[in-house]
Scaffold this motif. Sequence first.
Motif, PDB file in Angstrom:
ATOM      1  N   ASP A   1       7.003  -3.794  14.918  1.00 22.87           N
ATOM      2  CA  ASP A   1       7.736  -4.269  13.756  1.00 22.87           C
ATOM      3  C   ASP A   1       7.432  -3.354  12.577  1.00 22.87           C
ATOM      4  OD1 ASP A   1       8.968  -6.464  14.941  1.00 22.87           O
ATOM      5  OD2 ASP A   1       7.186  -7.706  14.639  1.00 22.87           O
ATOM      6  N   LYS A   2       8.468  -2.978  11.860  1.00 22.29           N
ATOM      7  CA  LYS A   2       8.269  -2.167  10.664  1.00 22.29           C
ATOM      8  C   LYS A   2       7.714  -3.066   9.578  1.00 22.29           C
ATOM      9  CE  LYS A   2      11.869   1.199  11.465  1.00 22.29           C
ATOM     10  NZ  LYS A   2      13.068   1.848  10.922  1.00 22.29           N
ATOM     11  N   PRO A   3       6.740  -2.551   8.835  1.00 20.80           N
ATOM     12  CA  PRO A   3       6.243  -3.373   7.734  1.00 20.80           C
ATOM     13  C   PRO A   3       7.344  -3.557   6.701  1.00 20.80           C
ATOM     14  CG  PRO A   3       5.288  -1.175   7.655  1.00 20.80           C
ATOM     15  CD  PRO A   3       6.073  -1.271   8.914  1.00 20.80           C
ATOM     16  N   LYS A   4       7.447  -4.757   6.184  1.00 22.33           N
ATOM     17  CA  LYS A   4       8.465  -5.029   5.189  1.00 22.33           C
ATOM     18  C   LYS A   4       8.065  -4.365   3.878  1.00 22.33           C
ATOM     19  CE  LYS A   4       9.974  -9.268   7.270  1.00 22.33           C
ATOM     20  NZ  LYS A   4      10.182 -10.688   7.165  1.00 22.33           N
ATOM     21  N   ARG A   5       9.025  -3.717   3.264  1.00 22.53           N
ATOM     22  CA  ARG A   5       8.758  -3.058   1.992  1.00 22.53           C
ATOM     23  C   ARG A   5       8.800  -4.113   0.900  1.00 22.53           C
ATOM     24  NH1 ARG A   5      12.012   2.331   1.430  1.00 22.53           N
ATOM     25  NH2 ARG A   5      10.269   2.767   0.078  1.00 22.53           N
ATOM     26  N   ARG A   6       7.751  -4.156   0.149  1.00 22.64           N
ATOM     27  CA  ARG A   6       7.669  -5.132  -0.927  1.00 22.64           C
ATOM     28  C   ARG A   6       7.307  -4.414  -2.215  1.00 22.64           C
ATOM     29  NH1 ARG A   6       4.896  -9.481   2.793  1.00 22.64           N
ATOM     30  NH2 ARG A   6       6.805 -10.311   3.655  1.00 22.64           N
ATOM     31  N   ILE A   7       7.671  -5.020  -3.314  1.00 23.23           N
ATOM     32  CA  ILE A   7       7.329  -4.460  -4.614  1.00 23.23           C
ATOM     33  C   ILE A   7       5.855  -4.733  -4.870  1.00 23.23           C
ATOM     34  CG2 ILE A   7       7.734  -4.624  -7.091  1.00 23.23           C
ATOM     35  CD1 ILE A   7      10.614  -5.440  -6.421  1.00 23.23           C
ATOM     36  N   ASP A   8       5.131  -3.688  -5.217  1.00 22.26           N
ATOM     37  CA  ASP A   8       3.716  -3.823  -5.536  1.00 22.26           C
ATOM     38  C   ASP A   8       3.588  -3.982  -7.055  1.00 22.26           C
ATOM     39  OD1 ASP A   8       0.995  -3.703  -5.861  1.00 22.26           O
ATOM     40  OD2 ASP A   8       0.719  -1.922  -4.608  1.00 22.26           O
ATOM     41  N   PHE A   9       3.640  -5.228  -7.518  1.00 23.56           N
ATOM     42  CA  PHE A   9       3.603  -5.492  -8.950  1.00 23.56           C
ATOM     43  C   PHE A   9       2.287  -5.045  -9.576  1.00 23.56           C
ATOM     44  CE2 PHE A   9       6.935  -8.482  -7.650  1.00 23.56           C
ATOM     45  CZ  PHE A   9       7.922  -8.121  -8.550  1.00 23.56           C
ATOM     46  N   GLU A  10       1.195  -5.183  -8.843  1.00 22.58           N
ATOM     47  CA  GLU A  10      -0.093  -4.766  -9.391  1.00 22.58           C
ATOM     48  C   GLU A  10      -0.110  -3.266  -9.653  1.00 22.58           C
ATOM     49  OE1 GLU A  10      -3.280  -6.154  -6.943  1.00 22.58           O
ATOM     50  OE2 GLU A  10      -2.649  -8.242  -7.097  1.00 22.58           O
ATOM     51  N   ALA A  11       0.447  -2.491  -8.725  1.00 24.83           N
ATOM     52  CA  ALA A  11       0.494  -1.045  -8.923  1.00 24.83           C
ATOM     53  C   ALA A  11       1.388  -0.706 -10.111  1.00 24.83           C
ATOM     54  CB  ALA A  11       1.002  -0.358  -7.667  1.00 24.83           C
TER      55      ALA A  11
END
Length: 90
Positions: free
Chosen positions: A43-53
Amino acid sequence: MKTVSLREAQARLDELAQDVAQGETVTVTRDGKPVFDLVPHQDKPKRRIDFEAGQAYLRTKGISDPVSYIADDFDDPLPEDFLIQPLPAR
């Protein structure tokens, strides 16, 4: 790793699929040369917004409260050369 001929792979696909499901890689050959590999599905990792970054980046730019931040030039008129560019082709 298991290696089988294309003809053998066609005849034993169900068995090979079970081997692959258990984590084994199967190389399929034609005339003794590798053609493709049967590998376990990942499974491809789901791309998520990294708000902390994003917040860390804004802090490096001197923006302490990124939620209420609006750029100084937010409502400035757009440059004329930007406005006369044709729309991209679809």
